[in-house]
Design a protein around this motif. Structure first.
Motif, PDB file in Angstrom:
ATOM      1  N   GLY A  14      19.991  14.931 123.400  1.00 55.40           N
ATOM      2  CA  GLY A  14      21.039  15.946 123.412  1.00 55.40           C
ATOM      3  C   GLY A  14      20.783  17.154 122.537  1.00 55.40           C
ATOM      4  O   GLY A  14      21.530  18.115 122.576  1.00 55.40           O
ATOM      5  N   PRO A  45      23.464  19.467 116.834  1.00 54.17           N
ATOM      6  CA  PRO A  45      24.570  20.404 116.619  1.00 54.17           C
ATOM      7  C   PRO A  45      24.405  21.179 115.311  1.00 54.17           C
ATOM      8  O   PRO A  45      25.233  21.102 114.414  1.00 54.17           O
ATOM      9  CB  PRO A  45      25.797  19.493 116.601  1.00 54.17           C
ATOM     10  N   PRO A  71      19.938  24.356 120.589  1.00 59.52           N
ATOM     11  CA  PRO A  71      20.809  23.967 121.710  1.00 59.52           C
ATOM     12  C   PRO A  71      21.268  22.510 121.577  1.00 59.52           C
ATOM     13  O   PRO A  71      20.525  21.665 121.085  1.00 59.52           O
ATOM     14  CB  PRO A  71      19.913  24.127 122.937  1.00 59.52           C
ATOM     15  N   PHE A  72      22.488  22.248 122.027  1.00 60.85           N
ATOM     16  CA  PHE A  72      23.045  20.901 121.929  1.00 60.85           C
ATOM     17  C   PHE A  72      23.928  20.633 123.137  1.00 60.85           C
ATOM     18  O   PHE A  72      24.641  21.515 123.603  1.00 60.85           O
ATOM     19  CB  PHE A  72      23.887  20.756 120.663  1.00 60.85           C
ATOM     20  N   ARG A  73      23.839  19.423 123.663  1.00 56.86           N
ATOM     21  CA  ARG A  73      24.722  18.995 124.727  1.00 56.86           C
ATOM     22  C   ARG A  73      24.882  17.468 124.636  1.00 56.86           C
ATOM     23  O   ARG A  73      24.000  16.780 124.122  1.00 56.86           O
ATOM     24  CB  ARG A  73      24.193  19.375 126.107  1.00 56.86           C
ATOM     25  N   ILE A  74      25.997  17.000 125.102  1.00 56.88           N
ATOM     26  CA  ILE A  74      26.222  15.554 125.136  1.00 56.88           C
ATOM     27  C   ILE A  74      25.496  15.006 126.353  1.00 56.88           C
ATOM     28  O   ILE A  74      25.628  15.533 127.452  1.00 56.88           O
ATOM     29  CB  ILE A  74      27.720  15.234 125.185  1.00 56.88           C
ATOM     30  N   VAL A  75      24.703  13.984 126.153  1.00 63.65           N
ATOM     31  CA  VAL A  75      23.931  13.378 127.230  1.00 63.65           C
ATOM     32  C   VAL A  75      24.767  12.309 127.915  1.00 63.65           C
ATOM     33  O   VAL A  75      25.305  11.425 127.252  1.00 63.65           O
ATOM     34  CB  VAL A  75      22.619  12.758 126.688  1.00 63.65           C
ATOM     35  N   GLN A  76      24.870  12.419 129.230  1.00 63.80           N
ATOM     36  CA  GLN A  76      25.613  11.417 129.998  1.00 63.80           C
ATOM     37  C   GLN A  76      24.623  10.455 130.616  1.00 63.80           C
ATOM     38  O   GLN A  76      23.636  10.862 131.214  1.00 63.80           O
ATOM     39  CB  GLN A  76      26.415  12.086 131.106  1.00 63.80           C
ATOM     40  N   ALA A  92      16.692  19.616 122.633  1.00 64.76           N
ATOM     41  CA  ALA A  92      17.353  19.091 123.827  1.00 64.76           C
ATOM     42  C   ALA A  92      16.287  18.792 124.887  1.00 64.76           C
ATOM     43  O   ALA A  92      15.408  19.609 125.138  1.00 64.76           O
ATOM     44  CB  ALA A  92      18.361  20.095 124.350  1.00 64.76           C
ATOM     45  N   HIS A 118      15.935  17.006 128.861  1.00 64.25           N
ATOM     46  CA  HIS A 118      16.644  16.475 130.022  1.00 64.25           C
ATOM     47  C   HIS A 118      15.635  16.139 131.111  1.00 64.25           C
ATOM     48  O   HIS A 118      14.938  17.023 131.610  1.00 64.25           O
ATOM     49  CB  HIS A 118      17.662  17.486 130.534  1.00 64.25           C
TER      50      HIS A 118
END
Length: 79
Positions: free
Chosen positions: A60, A63, A68-73, A46, A48
Motif C-alpha cells: 500500500g 502514509p 503515495p499511499f493506498r489501502i490494499v484490498q 506502493a 500493485h
C-alpha cells in the motif's frame, strides 16, 4: 570501518520482490507451491500486481509526506 548506507525514501519494487521471493522459497513457500499473491509493507513504495516468477506482489505504500499511499484490498475465499 563499516560504512552506513544512506537511507532511501522508497525501496525499488523489483529488489523488494526478489528478497521476499527468496525468503518465501527458503521457507518452502515459493511460487511453485501455489503462492500467487504476496501482501507486504515497510518498503514505502506502493506496489500493485507487480509480477515476478509467477507471483504478484502488493504493498500500500506509506502514509508519509511525499509517498503515495493506498489501502490494499485483498479478496480471500470464505472458509
Amino acid at each position: 570501518m563499516y560504512k552506513r548506507r544512506k537511507p532511501v525514501k522508497a525501496y525499488p519494487r523489483r529488489g523488494a520482490a526478489r528478497r521476499l521471493l527468496g525468503y518465501l522459497k527458503e521457507m518452502g513457500h515459493g511460487g511453485e507451491t501455489g503462492v500467487q499473491n504476496v501482501y507486504f509493507g515497510h518498503t514505502h513504495r506502493a506496489v500493485h500486481d507487480y509480477g515476478l516468477d509467477g507471483v504478484k506482489f502488493h504493498n500500500g505504500g506509506a502514509p508519509i509526506h511525499g509517498v503515495p499511499f493506498r489501502i490494499v484490498q485483498a479478496d480471500a475465499p470464505a472458509s
